[in-house]
Design an enzyme around this catalytic site. Structure first.
Site, PDB file in Angstrom:
ATOM      1  N   LYS A  22       0.812  -1.350   0.083  1.00 34.71           N
ATOM      2  CA  LYS A  22      -0.093  -0.056   0.160  1.00 34.71           C
ATOM      3  C   LYS A  22       0.764   1.326  -0.117  1.00 34.71           C
ATOM      4  O   LYS A  22       0.586   2.045  -0.906  1.00 34.71           O
ATOM      5  CB  LYS A  22      -0.956   0.007   1.136  1.00 34.71           C
ATOM      6  CG  LYS A  22      -1.416   1.348   1.539  1.00 34.71           C
ATOM      7  CD  LYS A  22      -2.305   1.271   2.634  1.00 34.71           C
ATOM      8  CE  LYS A  22      -1.890   1.422   4.022  1.00 34.71           C
ATOM      9  NZ  LYS A  22      -1.433   2.773   4.529  1.00 34.71           N
ATOM     10  N   ASN A  23       1.697   1.348   0.964  1.00 34.49           N
ATOM     11  CA  ASN A  23       2.514   2.692   1.072  1.00 34.49           C
ATOM     12  C   ASN A  23       3.609   2.819   0.157  1.00 34.49           C
ATOM     13  O   ASN A  23       3.808   3.947  -0.335  1.00 34.49           O
ATOM     14  CB  ASN A  23       3.215   2.497   2.588  1.00 34.49           C
ATOM     15  CG  ASN A  23       2.198   2.781   3.722  1.00 34.49           C
ATOM     16  OD1 ASN A  23       1.044   3.198   3.354  1.00 34.49           O
ATOM     17  ND2 ASN A  23       2.564   2.344   5.049  1.00 34.49           N
ATOM     18  N   ARG A  93      -4.435  10.771   3.949  1.00 39.49           N
ATOM     19  CA  ARG A  93      -3.406  11.715   4.063  1.00 39.49           C
ATOM     20  C   ARG A  93      -2.255  11.641   2.874  1.00 39.49           C
ATOM     21  O   ARG A  93      -1.873  12.681   2.635  1.00 39.49           O
ATOM     22  CB  ARG A  93      -2.576  11.474   5.398  1.00 39.49           C
ATOM     23  CG  ARG A  93      -3.361  11.918   6.678  1.00 39.49           C
ATOM     24  CD  ARG A  93      -2.919  11.422   7.904  1.00 39.49           C
ATOM     25  NE  ARG A  93      -1.439  12.361   7.927  1.00 39.49           N
ATOM     26  CZ  ARG A  93      -0.930  13.339   8.107  1.00 39.49           C
ATOM     27  NH1 ARG A  93      -1.977  14.168   8.515  1.00 39.49           N
ATOM     28  NH2 ARG A  93       0.212  14.061   8.214  1.00 39.49           N
ATOM     29  N   CYS A 117      -4.909  12.656  12.867  1.00 38.95           N
ATOM     30  CA  CYS A 117      -5.851  11.550  12.848  1.00 38.95           C
ATOM     31  C   CYS A 117      -5.959  10.668  13.996  1.00 38.95           C
ATOM     32  O   CYS A 117      -5.354  11.030  14.938  1.00 38.95           O
ATOM     33  CB  CYS A 117      -5.720  10.817  11.445  1.00 38.95           C
ATOM     34  SG  CYS A 117      -3.836   9.935  11.564  1.00 38.95           S
ATOM     35  N   ARG A 122       0.447  14.203  13.481  1.00 40.53           N
ATOM     36  CA  ARG A 122       1.032  13.890  12.054  1.00 40.53           C
ATOM     37  C   ARG A 122       1.179  15.513  11.385  1.00 40.53           C
ATOM     38  O   ARG A 122       0.467  15.471  10.508  1.00 40.53           O
ATOM     39  CB  ARG A 122      -0.054  13.064  11.256  1.00 40.53           C
ATOM     40  CG  ARG A 122      -0.187  11.560  12.062  1.00 40.53           C
ATOM     41  CD  ARG A 122      -0.895  10.655  11.173  1.00 40.53           C
ATOM     42  NE  ARG A 122       0.215  10.137  10.358  1.00 40.53           N
ATOM     43  CZ  ARG A 122      -0.264   9.167   9.375  1.00 40.53           C
ATOM     44  NH1 ARG A 122      -1.497   8.531   9.357  1.00 40.53           N
ATOM     45  NH2 ARG A 122       0.403   8.558   8.262  1.00 40.53           N
ATOM     46  N   PRO A 123       2.174  15.985  11.744  1.00 37.23           N
ATOM     47  CA  PRO A 123       2.454  17.391  11.054  1.00 37.23           C
ATOM     48  C   PRO A 123       3.012  17.070   9.826  1.00 37.23           C
ATOM     49  O   PRO A 123       3.469  16.020   9.632  1.00 37.23           O
ATOM     50  CB  PRO A 123       3.144  18.112  11.975  1.00 37.23           C
ATOM     51  CG  PRO A 123       3.929  16.996  12.933  1.00 37.23           C
ATOM     52  CD  PRO A 123       2.794  15.903  12.715  1.00 37.23           C
ATOM     53  N   ASP A 305       3.481   0.191  12.441  1.00 43.89           N
ATOM     54  CA  ASP A 305       2.358  -0.288  11.714  1.00 43.89           C
ATOM     55  C   ASP A 305       1.922  -1.863  12.615  1.00 43.89           C
ATOM     56  O   ASP A 305       0.961  -2.428  12.273  1.00 43.89           O
ATOM     57  CB  ASP A 305       2.311  -0.334  10.280  1.00 43.89           C
ATOM     58  CG  ASP A 305       2.500   1.333   9.887  1.00 43.89           C
ATOM     59  OD1 ASP A 305       1.972   1.999  10.668  1.00 43.89           O
ATOM     60  OD2 ASP A 305       2.692   1.228   8.534  1.00 43.89           O
ATOM     61  N   VAL A 327       6.974   6.212  17.745  1.00 38.30           N
ATOM     62  CA  VAL A 327       6.579   7.094  16.336  1.00 38.30           C
ATOM     63  C   VAL A 327       5.398   8.023  16.435  1.00 38.30           C
ATOM     64  O   VAL A 327       5.489   9.125  16.033  1.00 38.30           O
ATOM     65  CB  VAL A 327       6.475   6.061  15.109  1.00 38.30           C
ATOM     66  CG1 VAL A 327       6.326   6.742  13.782  1.00 38.30           C
ATOM     67  CG2 VAL A 327       7.789   5.258  14.922  1.00 38.30           C
ATOM     68  N   ARG A 397      -9.171   0.073   3.869  1.00 37.40           N
ATOM     69  CA  ARG A 397      -8.470   0.989   2.971  1.00 37.40           C
ATOM     70  C   ARG A 397      -6.941   0.370   2.983  1.00 37.40           C
ATOM     71  O   ARG A 397      -6.292   0.814   1.969  1.00 37.40           O
ATOM     72  CB  ARG A 397      -8.040   2.113   4.229  1.00 37.40           C
ATOM     73  CG  ARG A 397      -8.944   3.144   4.483  1.00 37.40           C
ATOM     74  CD  ARG A 397      -8.827   4.180   5.260  1.00 37.40           C
ATOM     75  NE  ARG A 397      -7.475   4.828   4.708  1.00 37.40           N
ATOM     76  CZ  ARG A 397      -6.897   5.725   5.192  1.00 37.40           C
ATOM     77  NH1 ARG A 397      -7.542   6.236   6.501  1.00 37.40           N
ATOM     78  NH2 ARG A 397      -6.041   6.421   4.720  1.00 37.40           N
TER      79      ARG A 397
END
Ligand code: EPU
Length: 429
Positions: A22-23, A93, A117, A122-123, A305, A327, A397
């Site tokens: 996915k990423n 995002r 989120c 998460r800047p 994750d 994280v 997702r």
């Protein structure tokens, strides 16, 4: 709203094919904006997030579609709209990552400020500061970043923290900048390497991906091409945990050992048996696992994750386990749900202290984000009785055909709305 229904406690067996990452796919699809001809991508996971990216690219004017189950073609030649809509950026995002490529190729882009989120604030300050270092001017008004430049120029960039997304975003923008960009203390994830390999296959010159310094020599243009995306190490990791938590023997076809060492070393430490198979990994477990301690870190540390899924596994291991989340500050919303299923987890600051229990029992629970959903699936597969999981749009997702894949391994699982649940219950569980 659909829910997931799982009747747990069954041993699973067989082979599961791990889908594309996915990423990596999301970053690579955004990177295709840089190309001046058609890009064909293979092994793209057919999940909600990649479909949102298809929609986003089409909204910009790039003709993008799944031509078969896992192949996407992107024709970026007709991109004419340089603004990403709020509806899509607020849903995902990763949509923010079109900002750099649009800017690099067209000198202008408008993208909404992504919010926080369920897993943390998460800047995007590294992304913004990095684009400024490459010569862009950026300002926000009415919740939208407007970025402009005559052309981007190479520069040195340093991150305070190894951000995967900022590394991918700035590497992509720098691929069309004038001169050389170096990115120090950058992320080393396999998905960063995959994006660099993809961009290089289109004619970019990116060296050092996979180390903490990346050097990008900008090119005037990139051509079209074909590229196959790496397997998803998070999906593979989730199935490895499923094998361990259900005391099963599973083959994870396409799983890449070298991408998964941090995760594998921990489940082996807990007592599972993991071997490299001819085309993937075999994960076996027939004993109760031992509690272990984990600290999440940027790659090659233990991946954040996998924090939530492995917490489900440790909830029934013997002894006490401690997971420290380094994280994201608020990746603990899964804890109440696992505790509803009988787990004994206490959160203190950024640490989850897990006292292993003998068994979990099925309960109605809610997934609050993608990996929290994965954690609940792992727990439900091991729990006695039925678990009903709400919020499964989060799971959709990021995991391709997980119901079909789990059912093929022998799990008792189905998805349905409450109206149709009685019928589904009779036919599937
Ligand atoms: N960070 C900043 N400023 C920035 C960017 C990041 O402070 O400008 C901080 C974040 O707040 C976070 C840390 O740096 O605390 C790491 O964030 P990173 O940028 O690495 O995360 P990301 O690129 O936004 C990707 C994945 C995430 C995964 C993280 C970490 C995608 C689309 N998302 O996010 O995946 O957790 O890297 O490995 O690639 C998931 O798949 O469930 C998921 C959340």
């Amino acid at each position: 709203m659909e829910k997931l229904y799982i009747n747990g406690g069954r041993e699973l067996s067989g082979v599961v094919r791990i889908s594309g990452s996915k990423n990596a796919a999301l970053a690579i699809m955004a990177g295709a904006i840089l190309a001046e001809d058609v890009v064909t991508l293979y092994n793209v996971p057919r999940i909600l997030d990649t479909q949102i990216m298809v929609e986003l690219l089409n909204g910009l004017g790039a003709s993008t579609r799944f031509v078969d189950m896992n192949t996407v073609t992107i024709d970026p030649r007709n991109i004419h709209c340089l603004e990403a809509p709020y509806e899509l950026v607020s849903k995902m995002r990763a949509s923010f990552s079109v900002l750099g490529p649009l800017l690099a190729r067209f000198g202008f882009a408008r993208v909404p400020v992504p919010g926080g989120c369920d897993i943390g604030a998460r800047p995007v300050n590294f992304h913004i500061e990095g684009l400024k270092r490459l010569g862009a001017s950026l300002h926000t008004e009415h919740g939208i970043y407007t970025a402009e430049c005559n052309s981007l120029h190479g520069n040195s960039i340093y991150f305070d923290f190894q951000s995967a997304g900022a590394t991918q975003h700035l590497m992509t923008a720098a691929a069309l900048a004038d001169g050389v960009t170096t990115i120090d203390n950058c992320a080393t994830e396999p998905e960063v390497v995959d994006l660099a390999n993809f961009l290089n296959s289109l004619g970019a010159d990116i060296q050092g991906a996979g180390t903490t310094t990346i050097r990008v020599s900008g090119k005037k243009r990139l051509h079209g091409g074909e590229y196959s995306i790496i397997p998803d190490r998070m999906e593979a990791g989730t199935f490895a945990i499923i094998a361990a938590i259900t005391c099963s023997d599973l083959k994870l076809q396409n799983a890449v050992y070298s991408h998964m060492k941090p995760m594998i070393s921990k489940i082996v430490e807990a007592g599972a048996d993991v071997t490299e198979d001819f085309n993937g990994l075999r994960v076996k477990c027939n004993v109760r696992l031992n509690g272990i301690n984990i600290k999440t870190m940027p790659h090659p540390g233990f991946p954040t994750d996998m924090h939530q899924p492995i917490a489900a596994l440790l909830s029934i291991a013997s002894g006490t386990s401690v997971i420290t989340e380094n994280v994201y500050e608020s990746r603990f919303r899964y804890v109440n749900e696992l505790n509803r299923m009988g787990a004994n987890i206490k959160v203190e600051g950024r640490t989850a202290v897990i006292t292993g229990v003998e068994r979990l029992t099925g309960a109605p629970v809610t997934a609050t984000d993608l990996r929290a959903g994965a954690s609940l699936i792992c727990a439900a597969l091991a729990a006695e009785g039925e678990t009903e999981i709400a919020g499964i749009e989060h799971i959709d997702r990021g995991y391709e055909n997980y119901v079909g894949k789990l059912a093929a391994l022998g799990a008792s699982i189905c998805k349905g709305s409450e109206d149709s649940w009685e019928g589904l219950k009779v036919c599937s569980l």
